[in-house]
Design a protein around this motif. Structure first.
Motif, PDB file in Angstrom:
ATOM      1  N   LEU A 220       0.823  -1.211   0.000  1.00 56.89           N
ATOM      2  CA  LEU A 220       0.000   0.000   0.000  1.00 56.89           C
ATOM      3  C   LEU A 220       0.857   1.261   0.000  1.00 56.89           C
ATOM      4  O   LEU A 220       0.528   2.253  -0.669  1.00 56.89           O
ATOM      5  CB  LEU A 220      -0.942  -0.009   1.202  1.00 56.89           C
ATOM      6  CG  LEU A 220      -2.098  -1.007   1.102  1.00 56.89           C
ATOM      7  CD1 LEU A 220      -2.784  -1.182   2.449  1.00 56.89           C
ATOM      8  CD2 LEU A 220      -3.106  -0.551   0.046  1.00 56.89           C
ATOM      9  N   LYS A 223       2.035   1.738  -3.429  1.00 54.74           N
ATOM     10  CA  LYS A 223       0.923   2.197  -4.265  1.00 54.74           C
ATOM     11  C   LYS A 223       0.719   3.702  -4.121  1.00 54.74           C
ATOM     12  O   LYS A 223       0.574   4.425  -5.120  1.00 54.74           O
ATOM     13  CB  LYS A 223      -0.357   1.450  -3.874  1.00 54.74           C
ATOM     14  CG  LYS A 223      -1.623   1.974  -4.546  1.00 54.74           C
ATOM     15  CD  LYS A 223      -2.851   1.221  -4.056  1.00 54.74           C
ATOM     16  CE  LYS A 223      -4.132   1.804  -4.654  1.00 54.74           C
ATOM     17  NZ  LYS A 223      -5.348   1.070  -4.184  1.00 54.74           N
ATOM     18  N   TYR A 224       0.706   4.192  -2.882  1.00 54.50           N
ATOM     19  CA  TYR A 224       0.358   5.592  -2.648  1.00 54.50           C
ATOM     20  C   TYR A 224       1.542   6.550  -2.723  1.00 54.50           C
ATOM     21  O   TYR A 224       1.346   7.760  -2.789  1.00 54.50           O
ATOM     22  CB  TYR A 224      -0.380   5.733  -1.314  1.00 54.50           C
ATOM     23  CG  TYR A 224      -1.806   5.263  -1.422  1.00 54.50           C
ATOM     24  CD1 TYR A 224      -2.736   5.983  -2.161  1.00 54.50           C
ATOM     25  CD2 TYR A 224      -2.222   4.073  -0.829  1.00 54.50           C
ATOM     26  CE1 TYR A 224      -4.039   5.545  -2.294  1.00 54.50           C
ATOM     27  CE2 TYR A 224      -3.521   3.624  -0.953  1.00 54.50           C
ATOM     28  CZ  TYR A 224      -4.434   4.365  -1.693  1.00 54.50           C
ATOM     29  OH  TYR A 224      -5.722   3.925  -1.840  1.00 54.50           O
ATOM     30  N   THR A 225       2.759   6.036  -2.710  1.00 54.69           N
ATOM     31  CA  THR A 225       3.921   6.906  -2.923  1.00 54.69           C
ATOM     32  C   THR A 225       4.453   6.776  -4.348  1.00 54.69           C
ATOM     33  O   THR A 225       5.284   7.575  -4.774  1.00 54.69           O
ATOM     34  CB  THR A 225       5.058   6.575  -1.938  1.00 54.69           C
ATOM     35  OG1 THR A 225       5.476   5.216  -2.120  1.00 54.69           O
ATOM     36  CG2 THR A 225       4.608   6.792  -0.499  1.00 54.69           C
ATOM     37  N   GLU A 290      -6.056   0.128   4.176  1.00 59.84           N
ATOM     38  CA  GLU A 290      -5.772   1.037   3.064  1.00 59.84           C
ATOM     39  C   GLU A 290      -6.008   2.487   3.475  1.00 59.84           C
ATOM     40  O   GLU A 290      -5.208   3.371   3.158  1.00 59.84           O
ATOM     41  CB  GLU A 290      -6.625   0.684   1.843  1.00 59.84           C
ATOM     42  CG  GLU A 290      -6.322   1.560   0.642  1.00 59.84           C
ATOM     43  CD  GLU A 290      -6.630   0.894  -0.682  1.00 59.84           C
ATOM     44  OE1 GLU A 290      -6.314   1.495  -1.725  1.00 59.84           O
ATOM     45  OE2 GLU A 290      -7.174  -0.222  -0.675  1.00 59.84           O
ATOM     46  N   GLN A 291      -7.096   2.742   4.202  1.00 61.12           N
ATOM     47  CA  GLN A 291      -7.362   4.100   4.662  1.00 61.12           C
ATOM     48  C   GLN A 291      -6.289   4.562   5.639  1.00 61.12           C
ATOM     49  O   GLN A 291      -5.841   5.716   5.598  1.00 61.12           O
ATOM     50  CB  GLN A 291      -8.741   4.175   5.324  1.00 61.12           C
ATOM     51  CG  GLN A 291      -9.146   5.565   5.798  1.00 61.12           C
ATOM     52  CD  GLN A 291      -9.261   6.564   4.667  1.00 61.12           C
ATOM     53  OE1 GLN A 291      -9.556   6.203   3.531  1.00 61.12           O
ATOM     54  NE2 GLN A 291      -9.008   7.835   4.957  1.00 61.12           N
ATOM     55  N   LYS A 294      -3.194   5.427   3.629  1.00 62.65           N
ATOM     56  CA  LYS A 294      -3.422   6.659   2.874  1.00 62.65           C
ATOM     57  C   LYS A 294      -3.308   7.877   3.789  1.00 62.65           C
ATOM     58  O   LYS A 294      -2.690   8.892   3.439  1.00 62.65           O
ATOM     59  CB  LYS A 294      -4.802   6.613   2.219  1.00 62.65           C
ATOM     60  CG  LYS A 294      -5.058   7.723   1.215  1.00 62.65           C
ATOM     61  CD  LYS A 294      -6.373   7.487   0.489  1.00 62.65           C
ATOM     62  CE  LYS A 294      -6.618   8.561  -0.559  1.00 62.65           C
ATOM     63  NZ  LYS A 294      -7.879   8.333  -1.308  1.00 62.65           N
ATOM     64  N   GLU A 295      -3.878   7.780   4.991  1.00 62.56           N
ATOM     65  CA  GLU A 295      -3.800   8.886   5.949  1.00 62.56           C
ATOM     66  C   GLU A 295      -2.367   9.088   6.438  1.00 62.56           C
ATOM     67  O   GLU A 295      -1.935  10.227   6.667  1.00 62.56           O
ATOM     68  CB  GLU A 295      -4.742   8.617   7.125  1.00 62.56           C
ATOM     69  CG  GLU A 295      -6.217   8.713   6.747  1.00 62.56           C
ATOM     70  CD  GLU A 295      -7.145   8.374   7.902  1.00 62.56           C
ATOM     71  OE1 GLU A 295      -6.635   8.043   9.002  1.00 62.56           O
ATOM     72  OE2 GLU A 295      -8.376   8.428   7.710  1.00 62.56           O
ATOM     73  N   GLN A 298      -0.559  11.042   3.872  1.00 61.23           N
ATOM     74  CA  GLN A 298      -0.981  12.443   3.916  1.00 61.23           C
ATOM     75  C   GLN A 298      -0.380  13.176   5.115  1.00 61.23           C
ATOM     76  O   GLN A 298       0.079  14.316   4.992  1.00 61.23           O
ATOM     77  CB  GLN A 298      -2.509  12.514   3.956  1.00 61.23           C
ATOM     78  CG  GLN A 298      -3.170  12.044   2.671  1.00 61.23           C
ATOM     79  CD  GLN A 298      -4.674  11.886   2.802  1.00 61.23           C
ATOM     80  OE1 GLN A 298      -5.199  11.670   3.899  1.00 61.23           O
ATOM     81  NE2 GLN A 298      -5.379  11.986   1.685  1.00 61.23           N
ATOM     82  N   VAL A 304      -0.091  11.946  -2.582  1.00 60.29           N
ATOM     83  CA  VAL A 304      -0.867  10.721  -2.752  1.00 60.29           C
ATOM     84  C   VAL A 304      -1.217  10.553  -4.221  1.00 60.29           C
ATOM     85  O   VAL A 304      -1.702  11.481  -4.862  1.00 60.29           O
ATOM     86  CB  VAL A 304      -2.155  10.781  -1.902  1.00 60.29           C
ATOM     87  CG1 VAL A 304      -2.959   9.515  -2.105  1.00 60.29           C
ATOM     88  CG2 VAL A 304      -1.810  10.964  -0.437  1.00 60.29           C
TER      89      VAL A 304
END
Length: 305
Positions: A220, A223-225, A290-291, A294-295, A298, A304
């Motif tokens: 994850l 994925k988000y970076t 996942e949340q 993601k947080e 952030q 993101v």
């Protein structure tokens, strides 16, 4: 004791990581009259609607006096106070003061699991569990297992993830399951426990937002970076061995960290309790992994994708 009242609630350790998340949740509930127990020499500040009681923890008569009139005492002590087992002194004072319900600061592992006794940093908490169970006719208890504090553990790098530099240390290939809870949900948990004594008195409550592997988190983060992270490998066996050596040689901090990581990531079961969680029973919503990731991205000011 399912009819125990919990109007007067006192929080110990309100300025620590756990306490900072428990206190706002208690203060937001008008059913509670909230007090904070703080060291006599503490410079910590708290919201105006909390009653602050300063006390010298080593002064037993003063401690008993401070706890007299409280229905429930919630402990959130950490750091040195946790290692020195301040909770034991609080429990003894609660018994003398007539407190009816105590929630100890043993968040994290499932202390009912056999492997919890395999590391020395848990000895004090296991002793407290025994004291409370032996005295439950005089004071009720609720034990709370949260697993890892997911948000704090990611932000500080404690769980092995260096977000800023996109690096991770995977323990045992990062394949063992770990349960974890977002810190703000610990506060919601304590409030829910106090409102439902019929479900929580003299029991262990299991809370988790997600149960995951390090590999799940790494996927994850990548994925988000949108970056492939550098991976270092370690074994929990070696981590626990090094922790024992550090602890024996008086290097308390390294020993403490090593014991926690070694046991949590070992796959032995003390930090994986997905099949036992009580979130739904207590009406607590879960945050997906996942949340949470993601947080974390952030919060750490990474774009993101």
């Amino acid at each position: 004791m399912s009819d125990v009242k919990c109007r007067n609630v006192l929080l110990v350790g309100a300025s620590g990581n756990a306490g900072k998340n428990i206190l706002p949740a208690l203060l937001a509930d008008t059913n509670f009259k909230v007090s904070v127990l703080s060291r006599a020499d503490s410079s910590a500040t708290f919201p105006a609607n909390a009653n602050i009681i300063h006390v010298n923890y080593s002064d037993k008569p003063a401690l008993v006096k401070a706890l007299t009139g409280q229905d429930v005492v919630v402990s959130a002590v950490g750091g040195e106070a946790l290692l020195n087992n301040l909770d034991k002194s609080i429990i003894e004072a609660c018994l003398q003061a007539g407190v009816k319900w105590f929630i100890p600061a043993e968040y994290g592992f499932d202390f009912n699991h056999d492997s919890a006794s395999s590391i020395p940093i848990n000895n004090g908490r296991l002793e407290n569990i025994k004291i409370l169970e032996e005295n439950q006719s005089n004071i009720a208890h609720t034990f709370v297992s949260t697993g890892a504090f997911l948000d704090w553990g990611l932000d500080t790098g404690f769980l092995g993830f260096d977000i800023a530099n996109r690096r991770v240390t995977l323990y045992d290939q990062g394949k063992n399951l770990v349960s974890g809870t977002i810190l703000k949900n610990l506060g919601k948990t304590i409030v829910a426990i106090l409102h439902q004594p019929q479900l929580t008195l003299n029991k262990r409550i299991y809370i988790a937002d997600a149960t995951f592997t390090q590999q799940d988190i790494l996927a994850l983060f990548e994925k988000y970076t949108n970056v492939k992270w550098a991976v270092k490998h370690a074994t929990t066996e070696e981590t626990l061995k090094n922790a024992e050596e550090a602890w024996t040689n008086g290097n308390v901090l390294d020993g403490y960290i090593g014991f926690i990581l070694g046991l949590a990531y070992s796959g032995k079961g003390a930090c994986d309790f997905e099949d036992k969680i009580n979130n739904q029973d207590l009406g607590l919503e879960r945050v997906s992994l996942e949340q949470a990731i993601k947080e974390a991205v952030q919060r750490n000011k990474i774009n993101v994708h």
